[in-house]
Design a protein around this motif. Structure first.
Motif, PDB file in Angstrom:
ATOM      1  N   VAL A   1       3.893  13.193  -0.272  1.00 33.35           N
ATOM      2  CA  VAL A   1       4.806  12.363  -1.062  1.00 33.35           C
ATOM      3  C   VAL A   1       3.987  11.738  -2.190  1.00 33.35           C
ATOM      4  O   VAL A   1       3.174  10.840  -1.948  1.00 33.35           O
ATOM      5  CB  VAL A   1       5.468  11.271  -0.192  1.00 33.35           C
ATOM      6  N   ASP A   2       4.195  12.186  -3.398  1.00 29.96           N
ATOM      7  CA  ASP A   2       3.314  11.834  -4.507  1.00 29.96           C
ATOM      8  C   ASP A   2       3.661  10.471  -5.117  1.00 29.96           C
ATOM      9  O   ASP A   2       4.260  10.369  -6.192  1.00 29.96           O
ATOM     10  CB  ASP A   2       3.363  12.921  -5.582  1.00 29.96           C
ATOM     11  N   THR A   3       3.295   9.419  -4.409  1.00 33.33           N
ATOM     12  CA  THR A   3       3.468   8.061  -4.929  1.00 33.33           C
ATOM     13  C   THR A   3       2.487   7.145  -4.218  1.00 33.33           C
ATOM     14  O   THR A   3       1.957   7.482  -3.147  1.00 33.33           O
ATOM     15  CB  THR A   3       4.920   7.566  -4.737  1.00 33.33           C
ATOM     16  N   ALA A   4       2.224   5.979  -4.808  1.00 34.51           N
ATOM     17  CA  ALA A   4       1.324   4.997  -4.208  1.00 34.51           C
ATOM     18  C   ALA A   4       1.756   3.601  -4.639  1.00 34.51           C
ATOM     19  O   ALA A   4       2.154   3.391  -5.791  1.00 34.51           O
ATOM     20  CB  ALA A   4      -0.127   5.251  -4.616  1.00 34.51           C
ATOM     21  N   VAL A   5       1.703   2.656  -3.703  1.00 33.20           N
ATOM     22  CA  VAL A   5       2.091   1.270  -3.956  1.00 33.20           C
ATOM     23  C   VAL A   5       1.115   0.358  -3.226  1.00 33.20           C
ATOM     24  O   VAL A   5       0.746   0.632  -2.083  1.00 33.20           O
ATOM     25  CB  VAL A   5       3.520   0.974  -3.438  1.00 33.20           C
ATOM     26  N   GLN A   6       0.700  -0.717  -3.882  1.00 36.34           N
ATOM     27  CA  GLN A   6      -0.070  -1.752  -3.185  1.00 36.34           C
ATOM     28  C   GLN A   6       0.629  -3.092  -3.377  1.00 36.34           C
ATOM     29  O   GLN A   6       0.873  -3.522  -4.501  1.00 36.34           O
ATOM     30  CB  GLN A   6      -1.508  -1.844  -3.701  1.00 36.34           C
TER      31      GLN A   6
END
Length: 314
Positions: free
Chosen positions: A236-241
């Motif tokens: 799943v090509d996403t990133a969140v911090q």
């Protein structure tokens, strides 16, 4: 004798720690969530490491922190003893709720921590990994219910970005917002929802016992102590911090702001705080001064763009 007595008094006075002003901290959410944990960890560190003599925490939940923010901004103006915890969730809630009170109405002090959002399912769920979750999401987007924090926050954004990344209309995500991590956790454990999304520290105990299954973490690197891939590793090509901050009241002087900032910096460098970061899986992202002000402005703009992209803000 008088001189000796006076000298003893002076020596005794010098031996007493010089505490900063007492602080009151608003955690603008119900007990059990990330803001509550942050505020109470601040309370512990400020007192344990001799930075302040007395710190009180008050929970003011509702509307992604904007109720607490409005109360803080209107009731604490000019009060150099008052602090409020906030962060990514509050930025999103201000935008989605069209809140008349924003972070421009308080005095931002410092960014404190960053944290991965954990994507979890109940231990008895038939969903074993992200592939299983994505398959259900593609089959029936509305049939997959997500429990997390307030609308427009990091949890909601994570759910929307996951949907978008796998080709599902993010506006079709069936997201159920809770005012605190404790309420969301109860819904997940009670099998009232399909999947939960929240700061990974809020799920840590239940992951360890097997009551929850951790499918992935939202950050672009794995989280030490948790056996789970990143979203990107899971396809799943996403990133969140998710990040958290502390702010002071509006209407304080530059000198008061400098004193508060110095106290918060001491806290962030203390042994108690550093131990809490490690135990909770929080990342040290401390930033203050003009650099934090600039970063906060950039984060607000970026969050607005994401919320528009996933249909939460027009």
């Amino acid at each position: 004798m008088n001189k000796l007595f006076l000298a003893a008094l002076v020596t005794s006075a010098m031996a007493v720690p010089a505490f900063a002003a007492d602080y009151s901290i608003i955690a603008p959410a119900a007990p059990g969530g990330g803001w509550d944990q942050t505020a109470r960890t601040m309370q512990e560190a400020l007192v344990a490491d001799g930075i302040s003599a007395n710190v009180q925490v008050t929970n003011v939940p509702g509307a992604g922190g904007t109720i607490g923010l409005a109360q803080f901004a209107t009731q604490e103006s000019g009060n150099a003893n008052a602090l409020i915890v906030g962060g990514y969730v509050m930025v999103g809630a201000i935008l989605t709720n069209a809140s008349p009170v924003t972070l421009a109405d308080v005095t931002p002090i410092a960014r404190l921590t960053g944290e991965a959002v954990g994507i979890v399912v109940p231990g008895a769920s038939d969903i074993q990994d992200m592939d299983g979750l994505v398959a259900k999401l593609k089959e029936n987007p509305g049939g997959v219910s997500w429990a997390g924090g307030s609308a427009g926050g990091a949890d909601h954004i994570t759910a929307g970005l996951i949907a978008k990344a796998v080709g599902v209309d993010p506006t079709q995500v069936n997201y159920i917002a809770y005012s605190g991590g404790g309420e969301a956790l109860a819904a997940i454990l009670g099998n009232q929802v399909t999947v939960g999304v929240s700061g990974i520290s809020e799920f840590a105990s239940q992951i360890a016992t097997g009551d929850l299954r951790l499918l992935a973490v939202s950050t672009d690197t794995r989280v030490p102590g948790f056996d789970a891939p990143t979203l990107q590793e899971a396809g799943v090509d996403t990133a969140v911090q998710n990040w958290r901050m502390v702010a002071a009241a509006p209407g304080i002087t530059d000198e008061q702001k400098a004193t508060i900032t110095a106290d918060i910096k001491k806290m962030a460098e203390s042994a108690t705080w550093k131990a809490a970061l490690e135990s909770r899986g929080w990342v040290d992202t401390y930033l203050d001064g003009d650099a934090f002000t600039a970063q906060l402005e950039a984060d607000i703009s970026a969050t607005e763009a994401i919320l528009k992209d996933i249909g939460l803000v027009q």
